[in-house]
Design a protein around this motif. Structure first.
Motif, PDB file in Angstrom:
ATOM      1  N   ASN A  90      10.348  26.828  57.061  1.00  0.00           N
ATOM      2  CA  ASN A  90      11.750  26.720  57.485  1.00  0.00           C
ATOM      3  C   ASN A  90      12.610  25.839  56.581  1.00  0.00           C
ATOM      4  O   ASN A  90      13.778  25.631  56.850  1.00  0.00           O
ATOM      5  CB  ASN A  90      11.832  26.236  58.939  1.00  0.00           C
ATOM      6  CG  ASN A  90      11.221  24.867  59.136  1.00  0.00           C
ATOM      7  OD1 ASN A  90      11.013  24.135  58.170  1.00  0.00           O
ATOM      8  ND2 ASN A  90      10.940  24.508  60.375  1.00  0.00           N
ATOM      9  N   VAL A  94      16.747  25.179  56.828  1.00  0.00           N
ATOM     10  CA  VAL A  94      17.324  23.878  57.188  1.00  0.00           C
ATOM     11  C   VAL A  94      18.238  23.388  56.056  1.00  0.00           C
ATOM     12  O   VAL A  94      19.345  22.903  56.310  1.00  0.00           O
ATOM     13  CB  VAL A  94      16.228  22.830  57.506  1.00  0.00           C
ATOM     14  CG1 VAL A  94      16.866  21.501  57.911  1.00  0.00           C
ATOM     15  CG2 VAL A  94      15.318  23.328  58.623  1.00  0.00           C
ATOM     16  N   ILE A 141      18.819  10.873  52.002  1.00  0.00           N
ATOM     17  CA  ILE A 141      17.891   9.896  52.579  1.00  0.00           C
ATOM     18  C   ILE A 141      16.650  10.699  52.951  1.00  0.00           C
ATOM     19  O   ILE A 141      16.676  11.480  53.904  1.00  0.00           O
ATOM     20  CB  ILE A 141      18.518   9.175  53.778  1.00  0.00           C
ATOM     21  CG1 ILE A 141      19.813   8.502  53.317  1.00  0.00           C
ATOM     22  CG2 ILE A 141      17.537   8.152  54.355  1.00  0.00           C
ATOM     23  CD1 ILE A 141      20.578   7.797  54.399  1.00  0.00           C
ATOM     24  N   GLY A 144      11.974  14.885  50.582  1.00  0.00           N
ATOM     25  CA  GLY A 144      10.812  15.757  50.781  1.00  0.00           C
ATOM     26  C   GLY A 144      11.230  17.189  50.515  1.00  0.00           C
ATOM     27  O   GLY A 144      12.090  17.454  49.674  1.00  0.00           O
ATOM     28  N   ARG A 145      10.639  18.098  51.269  1.00  0.00           N
ATOM     29  CA  ARG A 145      10.912  19.525  51.050  1.00  0.00           C
ATOM     30  C   ARG A 145      12.386  19.840  51.263  1.00  0.00           C
ATOM     31  O   ARG A 145      13.034  20.474  50.432  1.00  0.00           O
ATOM     32  CB  ARG A 145      10.054  20.356  52.020  1.00  0.00           C
ATOM     33  CG  ARG A 145       8.595  20.377  51.674  1.00  0.00           C
ATOM     34  CD  ARG A 145       7.809  21.027  52.788  1.00  0.00           C
ATOM     35  NE  ARG A 145       7.740  20.150  53.936  1.00  0.00           N
ATOM     36  CZ  ARG A 145       6.706  19.361  54.217  1.00  0.00           C
ATOM     37  NH1 ARG A 145       5.646  19.377  53.445  1.00  0.00           N
ATOM     38  NH2 ARG A 145       6.712  18.567  55.264  1.00  0.00           N
ATOM     39  N   ILE A 146      12.927  19.396  52.418  1.00  0.00           N
ATOM     40  CA  ILE A 146      14.313  19.765  52.744  1.00  0.00           C
ATOM     41  C   ILE A 146      15.293  18.996  51.854  1.00  0.00           C
ATOM     42  O   ILE A 146      16.200  19.586  51.267  1.00  0.00           O
ATOM     43  CB  ILE A 146      14.588  19.518  54.244  1.00  0.00           C
ATOM     44  CG1 ILE A 146      13.734  20.477  55.088  1.00  0.00           C
ATOM     45  CG2 ILE A 146      16.068  19.691  54.566  1.00  0.00           C
ATOM     46  CD1 ILE A 146      13.696  20.178  56.576  1.00  0.00           C
ATOM     47  N   TYR A 168       9.092   6.533  48.877  1.00  0.00           N
ATOM     48  CA  TYR A 168       7.825   7.206  48.543  1.00  0.00           C
ATOM     49  C   TYR A 168       8.010   8.330  47.519  1.00  0.00           C
ATOM     50  O   TYR A 168       7.030   8.937  47.092  1.00  0.00           O
ATOM     51  CB  TYR A 168       7.187   7.779  49.824  1.00  0.00           C
ATOM     52  CG  TYR A 168       7.148   6.780  50.948  1.00  0.00           C
ATOM     53  CD1 TYR A 168       6.232   5.721  50.941  1.00  0.00           C
ATOM     54  CD2 TYR A 168       8.063   6.846  51.998  1.00  0.00           C
ATOM     55  CE1 TYR A 168       6.218   4.781  51.956  1.00  0.00           C
ATOM     56  CE2 TYR A 168       8.058   5.899  53.020  1.00  0.00           C
ATOM     57  CZ  TYR A 168       7.142   4.877  52.997  1.00  0.00           C
ATOM     58  OH  TYR A 168       7.142   3.948  53.997  1.00  0.00           O
ATOM     59  N   SER A 198      16.997  13.415  55.896  1.00  0.00           N
ATOM     60  CA  SER A 198      15.854  14.349  56.048  1.00  0.00           C
ATOM     61  C   SER A 198      14.553  13.562  56.000  1.00  0.00           C
ATOM     62  O   SER A 198      13.773  13.682  55.051  1.00  0.00           O
ATOM     63  CB  SER A 198      15.844  15.394  54.928  1.00  0.00           C
ATOM     64  OG  SER A 198      17.058  16.059  54.826  1.00  0.00           O
ATOM     65  N   ASP A 204       9.504   3.123  61.210  1.00  0.00           N
ATOM     66  CA  ASP A 204      10.387   2.635  60.137  1.00  0.00           C
ATOM     67  C   ASP A 204      11.721   3.364  60.090  1.00  0.00           C
ATOM     68  O   ASP A 204      12.714   2.832  59.597  1.00  0.00           O
ATOM     69  CB  ASP A 204       9.723   2.822  58.763  1.00  0.00           C
ATOM     70  CG  ASP A 204       8.537   1.906  58.581  1.00  0.00           C
ATOM     71  OD1 ASP A 204       8.512   0.849  59.242  1.00  0.00           O
ATOM     72  OD2 ASP A 204       7.635   2.256  57.799  1.00  0.00           O
ATOM     73  N   THR A 205      11.741   4.624  60.558  1.00  0.00           N
ATOM     74  CA  THR A 205      13.002   5.379  60.444  1.00  0.00           C
ATOM     75  C   THR A 205      13.803   5.406  61.753  1.00  0.00           C
ATOM     76  O   THR A 205      14.932   5.866  61.753  1.00  0.00           O
ATOM     77  CB  THR A 205      12.750   6.835  59.975  1.00  0.00           C
ATOM     78  OG1 THR A 205      11.928   7.496  60.947  1.00  0.00           O
ATOM     79  CG2 THR A 205      12.084   6.891  58.614  1.00  0.00           C
ATOM     80  N   SER A 227      17.334  15.731  60.907  1.00  0.00           N
ATOM     81  CA  SER A 227      15.911  15.346  61.015  1.00  0.00           C
ATOM     82  C   SER A 227      15.512  15.144  62.475  1.00  0.00           C
ATOM     83  O   SER A 227      15.128  16.101  63.154  1.00  0.00           O
ATOM     84  CB  SER A 227      15.613  14.125  60.149  1.00  0.00           C
ATOM     85  OG  SER A 227      16.359  13.001  60.558  1.00  0.00           O
ATOM     86  N   HIS A 276      19.521  21.617  67.654  1.00  0.00           N
ATOM     87  CA  HIS A 276      18.275  21.725  66.877  1.00  0.00           C
ATOM     88  C   HIS A 276      18.142  23.152  66.327  1.00  0.00           C
ATOM     89  O   HIS A 276      17.137  23.838  66.540  1.00  0.00           O
ATOM     90  CB  HIS A 276      17.065  21.354  67.745  1.00  0.00           C
ATOM     91  CG  HIS A 276      15.989  20.692  66.951  1.00  0.00           C
ATOM     92  ND1 HIS A 276      15.460  19.479  67.262  1.00  0.00           N
ATOM     93  CD2 HIS A 276      15.345  21.082  65.827  1.00  0.00           C
ATOM     94  CE1 HIS A 276      14.540  19.144  66.378  1.00  0.00           C
ATOM     95  NE2 HIS A 276      14.457  20.108  65.483  1.00  0.00           N
ATOM     96  N   GLY A 278      18.749  24.118  63.014  1.00  0.00           N
ATOM     97  CA  GLY A 278      18.684  24.212  61.548  1.00  0.00           C
ATOM     98  C   GLY A 278      17.693  25.235  61.028  1.00  0.00           C
ATOM     99  O   GLY A 278      17.938  25.895  60.016  1.00  0.00           O
ATOM    100  N   ALA A 279      16.569  25.356  61.705  1.00  0.00           N
ATOM    101  CA  ALA A 279      15.539  26.275  61.208  1.00  0.00           C
ATOM    102  C   ALA A 279      15.672  27.652  61.825  1.00  0.00           C
ATOM    103  O   ALA A 279      14.864  28.535  61.559  1.00  0.00           O
ATOM    104  CB  ALA A 279      14.165  25.697  61.538  1.00  0.00           C
TER     105      ALA A 279
END
Ligand code: NAD
Length: 312
Positions: A90, A94, A141, A144-146, A168, A198, A204-205, A227, A276, A278-279
């Motif tokens: 997805n 997204v 922010i 990753g993939r998205i 990371y 994302s 932590d987030t 996210s 929700h 997006g996908a």
């Protein structure tokens, strides 16, 4: 393999499942089916300890989608239950949705539509003036993939500068894509006209974007969160939007879902809320469903999972 499909999936994916597995689908499944389940496919269905305890034969939880926060991963691991997801299925949907929301906020599309519905006296009213994305700065922010797809698409389409905050993410990915990696979140917030979040929801987030972070953003900036709701402090975002400290914001994931129509953010003109979604393209739904089925088929054939979240 006896498989319970606990949430609705696309009709094409359901056909694909029927051809390969022994299924009970969401329209027919009852709790009396739980003890015979060897596999489940879930979207948002909560796979709690209590549910898993009713499924003593369960070998695999195949998540249709990416986020696995509806699954008690530690308990699955302790019971030797494999958990897989479909992270590639997805991401493009997204990423395209982030861009749809960014353009919507920047050009006030939803606000314009609402004004037309209510009746307008003249064209192009001042309060509908927006801004172009061309040559602006985008802050990602999470890379990753998205996040990566959002950055590459916006850069290619609108020649945007792309700033990244992701402790990371490797420097080499940023170099390859022509993005600027920032050491501090604050720099991304201070310099971007479009900020897109994302990241996964972790300790932590949670509340990563709260009153301090919002106060660093430009008054002509737009914040997009596709996210998880709790990554942004909704009360602080409401205050910032009410005080016009931001140009706009769009959220596809709320702290409590499904979101209530009484949610205070929905009273802000400069806010867009989606459920929700997006996908939610036919393309992604077919891929998510068939890829979840493929993981169960792999287990039946003693093949390695492609995307294993929990390895027992
Ligand atoms: P991903 O795992 O590929 O990327 C997440 C990125 O976040 C990683 O690069 C990671 O390093 C980074 N990250 C982790 N902690 C961070 C922090 N504290 N600060 C900055 N960066 C941090 O995930 P993805 O496929 O890009 O998806 C991102 C999130 O989007 C998912 O976790 C999921 O919650 C959400 N999602 C939403 C929808 C939707 O329908 N709205 C669909 C799919 C995924």
């Amino acid at each position: 393999m006896k498989t319970l499909i606990l949430d609705p999936i696309d009709s094409e994916a359901l056909e694909y499942a029927i051809e390969r597995l022994d299924i009970v689908d969401w329209r027919n499944v009852e709790s009396k089916d739980y003890p015979i389940a060897e596999a489940v496919i879930v979207r948002t269905f909560k796979m709690t300890k209590e549910i898993m305890d009713q499924m003593p034969n369960l070998k695999i939880i195949a998540k249709h989608g990416v986020g696995v926060d509806n699954i008690d991963l530690d308990y699955a691991k302790s019971k030797g239950i494999i958990v897989t997801n479909t992270p590639q299925a997805n991401m493009n949907s997204v990423a395209e949705f982030v861009i749809a929301l960014a353009l919507n906020c920047a050009r006030k599309v939803t606000m314009a539509h609402n004004m037309v519905k209510e009746g307008i006296e003249k064209n192009s009213p001042f309060e509908l003036a927006g801004f172009e994305l061309q040559n602006k700065t985008v802050g990602l922010i999470g890379l990753g993939r998205i996040g990566t797809l959002v950055g590459t698409k916006l850069k290619a389409a609108f020649n945007t500068k792309v700033l990244v905050y992701d402790p990371y993410a490797s420097e080499s990915i940023c170099e390859k894509e022509g993005f600027v990696k920032c050491e501090h979140l604050d720099q991304v917030l201070k310099e971007s006209e479009i900020v897109s979040v994302s990241v996964p929801l972790t300790k932590d987030t949670e509340n990563l974007i709260s009153v301090r972070e919002l106060s660093l953003m430009k008054e002509n900036a737009v914040l997009i969160n596709t996210s998880r709701g709790k990554v942004i402090n909704e009360k602080d975002l409401y205050d910032a939007l009410q005080q016009n400290k931001l140009f706009g914001a769009a959220i596809d994931a709320f702290a409590e879902e499904p979101v209530s129509k009484e949610h205070p953010l929905l009273t802000c003109n400069n806010f867009i809320g989606t459920p929700h979604n997006g996908a939610n393209t036919r393309d992604a739904l077919i891929r998510m469903g068939t890829e979840a089925v493929d993981e169960i088929v792999r287990l039946m054939s003693n093949e390695e999972s492609l995307n294993r979240v929990v390895m027992s």
